[in-house]
Write a protein that holds these residues in place. Structure first.
Motif, PDB file in Angstrom:
ATOM      1  N   GLY A   1       9.366   7.921  -3.899  1.00 14.21           N
ATOM      2  CA  GLY A   1       8.100   8.563  -3.603  1.00 14.21           C
ATOM      3  C   GLY A   1       8.023   9.990  -4.100  1.00 14.21           C
ATOM      4  O   GLY A   1       6.950  10.594  -4.063  1.00 14.21           O
ATOM      5  N   VAL A   2       9.150  10.536  -4.564  1.00  9.86           N
ATOM      6  CA  VAL A   2       9.181  11.886  -5.129  1.00  9.86           C
ATOM      7  C   VAL A   2       9.655  11.818  -6.577  1.00  9.86           C
ATOM      8  O   VAL A   2       8.961  12.257  -7.490  1.00  9.86           O
ATOM      9  N   ALA A   3      10.851  11.279  -6.795  1.00 10.35           N
ATOM     10  CA  ALA A   3      11.407  11.142  -8.143  1.00 10.35           C
ATOM     11  C   ALA A   3      10.869   9.867  -8.796  1.00 10.35           C
ATOM     12  O   ALA A   3      10.927   8.792  -8.191  1.00 10.35           O
ATOM     13  N   PRO A   4      10.365   9.963 -10.008  1.00  9.68           N
ATOM     14  CA  PRO A   4       9.764   8.774 -10.640  1.00  9.68           C
ATOM     15  C   PRO A   4      10.755   7.653 -10.926  1.00  9.68           C
ATOM     16  O   PRO A   4      10.399   6.474 -10.847  1.00  9.68           O
ATOM     17  N   GLY A   5      12.013   7.996 -11.254  1.00 10.11           N
ATOM     18  CA  GLY A   5      12.983   6.954 -11.564  1.00 10.11           C
ATOM     19  C   GLY A   5      13.265   6.053 -10.375  1.00 10.11           C
ATOM     20  O   GLY A   5      13.213   4.814 -10.487  1.00 10.11           O
ATOM     21  N   THR A   6      13.548   6.648  -9.234  1.00 12.48           N
ATOM     22  CA  THR A   6      13.805   5.874  -8.015  1.00 12.48           C
ATOM     23  C   THR A   6      12.560   5.101  -7.596  1.00 12.48           C
ATOM     24  O   THR A   6      12.643   3.948  -7.156  1.00 12.48           O
ATOM     25  N   THR A   7      11.398   5.727  -7.739  1.00 14.53           N
ATOM     26  CA  THR A   7      10.147   5.084  -7.348  1.00 14.53           C
ATOM     27  C   THR A   7       9.881   3.848  -8.199  1.00 14.53           C
ATOM     28  O   THR A   7       9.499   2.790  -7.679  1.00 14.53           O
ATOM     29  N   ALA A   8      10.094   3.968  -9.506  1.00 12.56           N
ATOM     30  CA  ALA A   8       9.864   2.826 -10.392  1.00 12.56           C
ATOM     31  C   ALA A   8      10.873   1.717 -10.134  1.00 12.56           C
ATOM     32  O   ALA A   8      10.524   0.526 -10.147  1.00 12.56           O
ATOM     33  N   ALA A   9      12.135   2.090  -9.897  1.00 10.74           N
ATOM     34  CA  ALA A   9      13.175   1.078  -9.669  1.00 10.74           C
ATOM     35  C   ALA A   9      12.880   0.270  -8.410  1.00 10.74           C
ATOM     36  O   ALA A   9      12.862  -0.968  -8.430  1.00 10.74           O
ATOM     37  N   ALA A  10      12.638   0.961  -7.299  1.00 11.91           N
ATOM     38  CA  ALA A  10      12.316   0.245  -6.062  1.00 11.91           C
ATOM     39  C   ALA A  10      10.969  -0.452  -6.178  1.00 11.91           C
ATOM     40  O   ALA A  10      10.795  -1.583  -5.704  1.00 11.91           O
TER      41      ALA A  10
ATOM     42  N   GLN B   1      -0.822   2.970 -12.040  1.00 14.93           N
ATOM     43  CA  GLN B   1      -0.021   1.883 -11.474  1.00 14.93           C
ATOM     44  C   GLN B   1      -0.194   1.826  -9.953  1.00 14.93           C
ATOM     45  O   GLN B   1      -0.296   0.743  -9.366  1.00 14.93           O
ATOM     46  N   GLY B   2      -0.234   2.997  -9.331  1.00 14.45           N
ATOM     47  CA  GLY B   2      -0.482   3.037  -7.894  1.00 14.45           C
ATOM     48  C   GLY B   2      -1.860   2.512  -7.546  1.00 14.45           C
ATOM     49  O   GLY B   2      -2.033   1.769  -6.569  1.00 14.45           O
ATOM     50  N   ALA B   3      -2.858   2.879  -8.365  1.00 11.61           N
ATOM     51  CA  ALA B   3      -4.219   2.378  -8.136  1.00 11.61           C
ATOM     52  C   ALA B   3      -4.268   0.862  -8.325  1.00 11.61           C
ATOM     53  O   ALA B   3      -5.008   0.164  -7.607  1.00 11.61           O
ATOM     54  N   LEU B   4      -3.478   0.357  -9.261  1.00 13.99           N
ATOM     55  CA  LEU B   4      -3.414  -1.085  -9.493  1.00 13.99           C
ATOM     56  C   LEU B   4      -2.879  -1.812  -8.259  1.00 13.99           C
ATOM     57  O   LEU B   4      -3.448  -2.827  -7.827  1.00 13.99           O
ATOM     58  N   LEU B   5      -1.808  -1.278  -7.677  1.00  9.36           N
ATOM     59  CA  LEU B   5      -1.268  -1.896  -6.463  1.00  9.36           C
ATOM     60  C   LEU B   5      -2.270  -1.810  -5.318  1.00  9.36           C
ATOM     61  O   LEU B   5      -2.404  -2.757  -4.532  1.00  9.36           O
TER      62      LEU B   5
ATOM     63  N   ALA C   1       3.452   5.814  -3.160  1.00  7.75           N
ATOM     64  CA  ALA C   1       4.648   6.402  -3.764  1.00  7.75           C
ATOM     65  C   ALA C   1       4.485   6.569  -5.269  1.00  7.75           C
ATOM     66  O   ALA C   1       4.876   7.597  -5.842  1.00  7.75           O
ATOM     67  N   TRP C   2       3.902   5.558  -5.947  1.00  2.78           N
ATOM     68  CA  TRP C   2       3.646   5.673  -7.388  1.00  2.78           C
ATOM     69  C   TRP C   2       2.752   6.868  -7.681  1.00  2.78           C
ATOM     70  O   TRP C   2       3.006   7.642  -8.609  1.00  2.78           O
ATOM     71  N   ILE C   3       1.697   7.014  -6.916  1.00  2.00           N
ATOM     72  CA  ILE C   3       0.723   8.076  -7.168  1.00  2.00           C
ATOM     73  C   ILE C   3       1.339   9.450  -6.934  1.00  2.00           C
ATOM     74  O   ILE C   3       1.190  10.368  -7.759  1.00  2.00           O
ATOM     75  N   VAL C   4       2.059   9.601  -5.826  1.00  2.00           N
ATOM     76  CA  VAL C   4       2.627  10.906  -5.486  1.00  2.00           C
ATOM     77  C   VAL C   4       3.701  11.315  -6.493  1.00  2.00           C
ATOM     78  O   VAL C   4       3.732  12.456  -6.964  1.00  2.00           O
ATOM     79  N   SER C   5       4.602  10.396  -6.839  1.00  2.00           N
ATOM     80  CA  SER C   5       5.666  10.751  -7.782  1.00  2.00           C
ATOM     81  C   SER C   5       5.106  10.981  -9.188  1.00  2.00           C
ATOM     82  O   SER C   5       5.579  11.860  -9.917  1.00  2.00           O
ATOM     83  N   GLY C   6       4.092  10.203  -9.563  1.00  2.00           N
ATOM     84  CA  GLY C   6       3.500  10.376 -10.884  1.00  2.00           C
ATOM     85  C   GLY C   6       2.789  11.701 -11.027  1.00  2.00           C
ATOM     86  O   GLY C   6       3.043  12.465 -11.973  1.00  2.00           O
ATOM     87  N   TYR C   7       1.913  11.986 -10.085  1.00  2.00           N
ATOM     88  CA  TYR C   7       1.146  13.229 -10.173  1.00  2.00           C
ATOM     89  C   TYR C   7       2.010  14.431  -9.799  1.00  2.00           C
ATOM     90  O   TYR C   7       1.948  15.485 -10.441  1.00  2.00           O
TER      91      TYR C   7
ATOM     92  N   GLY D   1       0.818  -1.206   0.000  1.00  2.00           N
ATOM     93  CA  GLY D   1       0.000   0.000   0.000  1.00  2.00           C
ATOM     94  C   GLY D   1       0.856   1.263   0.000  1.00  2.00           C
ATOM     95  O   GLY D   1       0.524   2.250  -0.681  1.00  2.00           O
ATOM     96  N   LEU D   2       1.957   1.266   0.748  1.00  2.00           N
ATOM     97  CA  LEU D   2       2.863   2.409   0.760  1.00  2.00           C
ATOM     98  C   LEU D   2       3.558   2.571  -0.589  1.00  2.00           C
ATOM     99  O   LEU D   2       3.786   3.699  -1.046  1.00  2.00           O
ATOM    100  N   MET D   3       3.889   1.458  -1.246  1.00  2.00           N
ATOM    101  CA  MET D   3       4.441   1.539  -2.602  1.00  2.00           C
ATOM    102  C   MET D   3       3.421   2.153  -3.559  1.00  2.00           C
ATOM    103  O   MET D   3       3.767   2.958  -4.429  1.00  2.00           O
ATOM    104  N   SER D   4       2.168   1.772  -3.379  1.00  2.00           N
ATOM    105  CA  SER D   4       1.098   2.330  -4.190  1.00  2.00           C
ATOM    106  C   SER D   4       1.037   3.848  -4.038  1.00  2.00           C
ATOM    107  O   SER D   4       0.937   4.595  -5.028  1.00  2.00           O
TER     108      SER D   4
END
Length: 210
Positions: free
Chosen positions: A136-145, A84-88, A54-60, A49-52
């Motif tokens: 959770g801020v930068a999309p690259g790090t968020t996607a990698a983790a 992707q965050g909604a999917l998780l 992070a996807w939403i915050v970094s994306g938007y 859920g926390l990963m979810s």
């Protein structure tokens, strides 16, 4: 439409605008492997859920709000990050997070490498410590983790979750190559490697000796 200095300045701007709230992202990034290590379904669902989130915050936040105005494909990817965050989140609430045993030590090491090493690559390219690209801020790090979530979700969700990881890696690699931000090129490569690690760490169905 923009050069590498303008792109790298986005990391500085978002960190300045968010301060000190991005410290919460640091705490969450370190807390997630602790939750996973508990081998508990509720804790594991909270981690996903926390990963979810992070996807939403970094994306938007980053892609739609900061990068989208100067690069329209980035805005599309921003909304894809939100999806992707909604999917998780849907996986969390519909039983898509399994409770099978995992190689927690390997997963934790890969996670900590992603969230502790990759954020400094933007700083290496820009020369400014304020450009640090946090999970959770930068999309690259968020996607990698976030690629390591492949080890935590069931097979059906895993295959639905995979395409954006690959598409984002290809898009960001092409963009960073054109901008000649060589240090940041490590991030999409790391994302694809962590996709492989996510599948490698995911539990396998028991095979009959026959």
């Amino acid at each position: 439409m923009f050069g590498p200095q303008v792109f790298l300045r986005l990391f500085v701007r978002i960190n300045q605008d968010l301060w000190p709230w991005q410290l919460l992202a640091v705490v969450i990034a370190i807390f997630i492997p602790v939750l996973i290590s508990r081998q508990n379904r509720a804790a594991r669902r909270l981690a996903v859920g926390l990963m979810s989130l992070a996807w939403i915050v970094s994306g938007y936040g980053f892609l739609v709000g900061y990068f989208g105005p100067i690069n329209w494909p980035a805005a599309w990817f921003g909304w894809a990050f939100v999806a992707q965050g909604a999917l998780l989140a849907a996986a969390v609430f519909s039983g898509g997070v399994h409770d099978s045993r995992l190689a927690i030590g390997r997963l934790a090491v890969l996670w900590l490498l992603a969230v502790c090493v990759l954020p400094w690559l933007a700083m290496a390219d820009s020369g400014q410590w304020e450009a640090v690209g946090l999970f959770g801020v930068a999309p690259g790090t968020t996607a990698a983790a976030g690629a390591l979530a492949l080890a935590l979700v069931t097979r059906t969700w895993r295959w639905v979750y995979l395409p954006l990881l690959v598409l984002w890696s290809l898009f960001s690699a092409a963009l960073l190559w054109v901008l000649q931000t060589w240090w940041l090129l490590v991030t999409p490569v790391a994302t694809l490697l962590l996709v492989g690690a996510g599948f490698w760490l995911s539990p396998r169905t028991a095979q009959s000796p026959d």
